[in-house]
Scaffold this motif. Structure first.
Motif: not given
Ligand SMILES: Nc1ncnc2c1ncn2[C@@H]1O[C@H](COP(=O)(O)OP(=O)(O)OP(=O)(O)O)[C@@H](O)[C@H]1O
Ligand SMILES: [Mg+2]
Length: 399
Positions: A48, A257, A262, A251, A107, A74-75, A132, A101-104
């Protein structure tokens, strides 16, 4: 392609792509883009980019890449409140970030690290996700210091890495916990005043509960950031005794993914860490070998003893098919190589164990002296593709 991004709007850019700020002012995950400097968004990732002023960006999109624009940031607001609370802590603070998973999670860690670095804190981050991993190769956990804002953990150089040998902690929780303990010890020698611990998304089931609680016990973090929409983490948080818990939302714009993506991302990373690999031969008798599967342990121990005495076991083996097939089963296993200080120095692929020459052959880019070999629990071919149940399952990582 030129894109005009108005002030207070956000561009969501999916990789593989690159972004260059041409004019204006914009930032990504708390890191200001510098005019003329290209930022890479890897395949399977989304970045973002928020405009603080009306900005012009140059976007280069690779195959399958895309972008979209949203009003505002987006935050989530809850993230910003959490950053304020964390940064209000004076002196040393450790922060563990948890979520599904994929909760951010990653980031959040990057954003927090960036703000802290901008406030001249001395920050280290532990990448505790073996599946990952971004700082080191998949199957490892690592620690790195952050001295300037980043947009990706990938760009950091690990100061210490530990090989776990699996892509999910559920397959070797004790090993993963032991590796995290070593990194915690390392962090104590690093003279930092903020330690950020990133975790993986394994949160469901009894095994995950125990693993998460144990991880929290290892670090005793001052603050636990729980990224959840509802009560996904409640069972874990209820069991954590120490530390302040800050709950935040995932977010809405996060990119999810699939398992295939992955795996493809892991395979890209294996390839990076196997670049320029060659076959190296190590003496079987004098090399420490750890993490052997239980059914191979006795056989390898016997072979090593014979090797030390300079005797071969070729004859016994050829008349003993089972032993041969056990050695064969180890071919293609991912291994981690360590130096004499038990520091991880690289990955490799076990080619074979040759009992007649007393050597173990490993395909690896490591050129330094190897002291011990740790056998992982997954198999790879030489292109870095994961082999499942004797089947080659290379994801289209380059796509
Ligand atoms: N606020 C946001 N807006 C848009 N895209 C985002 C945002 N936050 C994270 N992303 C994107 O979404 C994807 C998943 O985020 P992130 O890798 O931070 O999640 P995660 O919980 O660490 O995932 P994993 O479970 O794979 O470790 C990444 O490609 C990241 O860049
Ligand atoms: Mg992550």
């Amino acid at each position: 392609m030129r894109v005009n991004l108005k002030r207070n709007r956000t561009l969501l850019v999916d990789g593989p792509s690159s972004i260059t700020l041409i004019s204006g002012s914009a930032s990504a995950l708390g890191s200001k883009l510098r005019e003329g400097c290209r930022v890479i968004v890897r395949n399977g990732k989304r970045l973002p980019v928020e405009a603080e002023e009306d900005s012009v960006l140059d976007l280069r999109l690779g195959e399958g890449a895309s972008f979209s624009e949203i009003e505002g940031s987006a935050i989530p607001e809850s993230w910003r409140r959490a950053f304020d609370r964390i940064l209000a802590v004076q002196g040393y603070v450790s922060v563990m970030v948890m979520g599904g998973v994929d909760s951010g999670k990653t980031s959040f860690c990057i954003y927090l690290a960036n703000i802290a670095v901008n406030e001249e804190r001395r920050v280290a981050i532990i990448d505790g996700d073996v599946g990952q991993s971004e700082i080191g190769p998949p199957t490892t956990v690592s620690i790195a210091r952050i001295s300037k804002p980043i947009i990706d953990l990938f760009s950091l150089k690990a100061e210490s890495m530990r090989f776990v040998g699996v892509t999910s902690p559920s397959r070797a929780p004790d090993k993963a916990l032991d590796a995290l303990k070593r990194l915690r010890d390392k962090s104590l020698e690093m003279n930092v005043n903020m330690l950020i611990i990133n975790t993986d998304g394994w949160i469901n089931g009894e095994g995950a509960l125990e693993y998460r609680v144990e991880t929290a016990n290892i670090f005793s973090p001052d603050i636990i950031v729980a990224i959840q929409d509802g009560e996904e983490l409640k069972h874990i948080l209820d069991r954590i005794r120490d530390g302040m818990i800050i709950q935040v939302k995932p977010p809405r714009t996060v990119k999810r993914r699939s398992r295939d993506v992955r795996r493809a991302l892991r395979e890209l990373s294996y390839r990076k860490y196997l670049k320029d690999a060659k076959i190296q031969c190590y003496p079987l008798g004098w090399m420490r070998i750890e993490g052997l599967p239980p059914d191979k342990y006795d056989l390898i121990r016997r072979l090593r003893e014979k090797a030390k005495m300079g005797r071969t076991e070729t004859e016994d083996l050829s008349s003993f098919g089972e032993a041969y097939s056990k050695l064969k089963e180890m071919e293609n296993m991912l291994v981690g190589l360590q130096d004499e200080n038990e520091e991880f120095i690289g990955i490799g692929i076990l080619c074979n164990i040759d009992p007649s020459r007393h050597i173990i052959r490993v395909y690896t880019p490591v050129k330094r002296r190897v002291h011990s070999i740790m056998v992982g629990q997954i198999k790879l071919d030489r292109h870095g593709c994961e082999i499942l149940q004797d089947e080659r399952v290379c994801g289209r990582a380059g796509a």
